[in-house]
Scaffold this motif. Sequence first.
Motif, mmCIF file in Angstrom:
data_model
loop_
_atom_site.group_PDB
_atom_site.id
_atom_site.type_symbol
_atom_site.label_atom_id
_atom_site.label_comp_id
_atom_site.label_asym_id
_atom_site.label_seq_id
_atom_site.Cartn_x
_atom_site.Cartn_y
_atom_site.Cartn_z
ATOM 1 N N SER A 121 0.830 -1.213 0.000
ATOM 2 C CA SER A 121 0.000 0.000 0.000
ATOM 3 C C SER A 121 0.859 1.256 0.000
ATOM 4 O O SER A 121 0.496 2.259 -0.616
ATOM 5 N N GLN A 128 0.855 7.045 -6.473
ATOM 6 C CA GLN A 128 -0.290 7.945 -6.655
ATOM 7 C C GLN A 128 0.102 9.413 -6.546
ATOM 8 O O GLN A 128 -0.671 10.279 -6.944
ATOM 9 N N ASP A 147 -7.961 -9.502 -9.503
ATOM 10 C CA ASP A 147 -9.036 -9.040 -8.630
ATOM 11 C C ASP A 147 -8.467 -8.681 -7.258
ATOM 12 O O ASP A 147 -7.945 -9.549 -6.540
ATOM 13 N N ASN A 149 -9.835 -7.853 -4.408
ATOM 14 C CA ASN A 149 -10.441 -8.498 -3.231
ATOM 15 C C ASN A 149 -9.933 -9.922 -3.054
ATOM 16 O O ASN A 149 -9.647 -10.354 -1.939
ATOM 17 N N THR A 162 -6.809 -2.212 -1.493
ATOM 18 C CA THR A 162 -8.002 -2.014 -2.323
ATOM 19 C C THR A 162 -8.623 -0.641 -2.118
ATOM 20 O O THR A 162 -8.928 0.063 -3.083
ATOM 21 N N ALA A 163 -8.811 -0.253 -0.860
ATOM 22 C CA ALA A 163 -9.427 1.052 -0.573
ATOM 23 C C ALA A 163 -8.561 2.186 -1.107
ATOM 24 O O ALA A 163 -9.069 3.148 -1.691
ATOM 25 N N PHE A 165 -6.406 1.988 -3.578
ATOM 26 C CA PHE A 165 -6.446 1.915 -5.035
ATOM 27 C C PHE A 165 -7.722 2.561 -5.576
ATOM 28 O O PHE A 165 -7.691 3.280 -6.578
ATOM 29 N N GLN A 166 -8.850 2.314 -4.916
ATOM 30 C CA GLN A 166 -10.126 2.861 -5.375
ATOM 31 C C GLN A 166 -10.177 4.380 -5.274
ATOM 32 O O GLN A 166 -10.878 5.025 -6.045
ATOM 33 N N GLN A 167 -9.419 4.954 -4.351
ATOM 34 C CA GLN A 167 -9.369 6.417 -4.234
ATOM 35 C C GLN A 167 -8.733 7.042 -5.470
ATOM 36 O O GLN A 167 -9.201 8.060 -5.972
ATOM 37 N N ARG A 168 -7.642 6.469 -5.952
ATOM 38 C CA ARG A 168 -6.926 6.969 -7.130
ATOM 39 C C ARG A 168 -6.321 5.792 -7.880
ATOM 40 O O ARG A 168 -5.146 5.460 -7.701
ATOM 41 N N PRO A 169 -7.112 5.134 -8.748
ATOM 42 C CA PRO A 169 -6.580 3.982 -9.490
ATOM 43 C C PRO A 169 -5.435 4.397 -10.410
ATOM 44 O O PRO A 169 -5.481 5.456 -11.027
ATOM 45 N N GLY A 191 -6.808 -4.534 -10.561
ATOM 46 C CA GLY A 191 -7.861 -3.519 -10.613
ATOM 47 C C GLY A 191 -9.232 -4.091 -10.663
ATOM 48 O O GLY A 191 -9.512 -5.216 -10.608
#
Length: 191
Positions: A121, A128, A147, A149, A162-163, A165-169, A191
């Motif tokens: 992370s 990022q 995937d 998850n 994951t969290a 990544f979802q903020q700024r893929p 992703g």
Amino acid sequence: MHIVKLGGSLYHTAELKSWLTLLEQTALNECVVIVPGGGPFADMVRQAQQLHQFDDQHAHHMAILAMAQYGLILQALLPSAVLVKTPAEVSSHCQLSIWLPDDQLLQVEEITQNWQITSDSLALWFAQQFPQSSLSLIKRVSADSGDLNVLSKKGIIDQGFTALFQQRPILTQLIHYQTLENFPEHGIKLG
């Protein structure tokens, strides 16, 4: 800019030096920043926390220092690399760099200070910070799927990835450490 997280599990492999040589060659054509894993130094933090029963906040800080220790080993093996402590220190002149995270990272709000956030992370967070960057996670484990998850449940990436990544893929791939050919095109897209 290409951010490459060299897993701490590569510490005991013959491939570590091959990766460093490959990344040095890659940096001749594009900006490369190596993010070190924690390796045996992070394992010692886990053992110390289990033995002495101290909190995750202190363990997280120690694990960041473990990454820096591994980073120093990488720089000793790759003297051409420039050491940086923050994203702002990365040169726009495309030098090969190694990130040595320090306690400044403890001030970053989106990074929780527990074992749900590891060097995976932190490498993602670092990547990022740069528009148009990509991230490669070099690990001793392989995956059949990108995937996030599934990878998190299997322990291939940490729980916080994951969290974040979802903020700024960003373009992210997982590469098995024995797959050096065709880098950086070869890997499982996440992703």
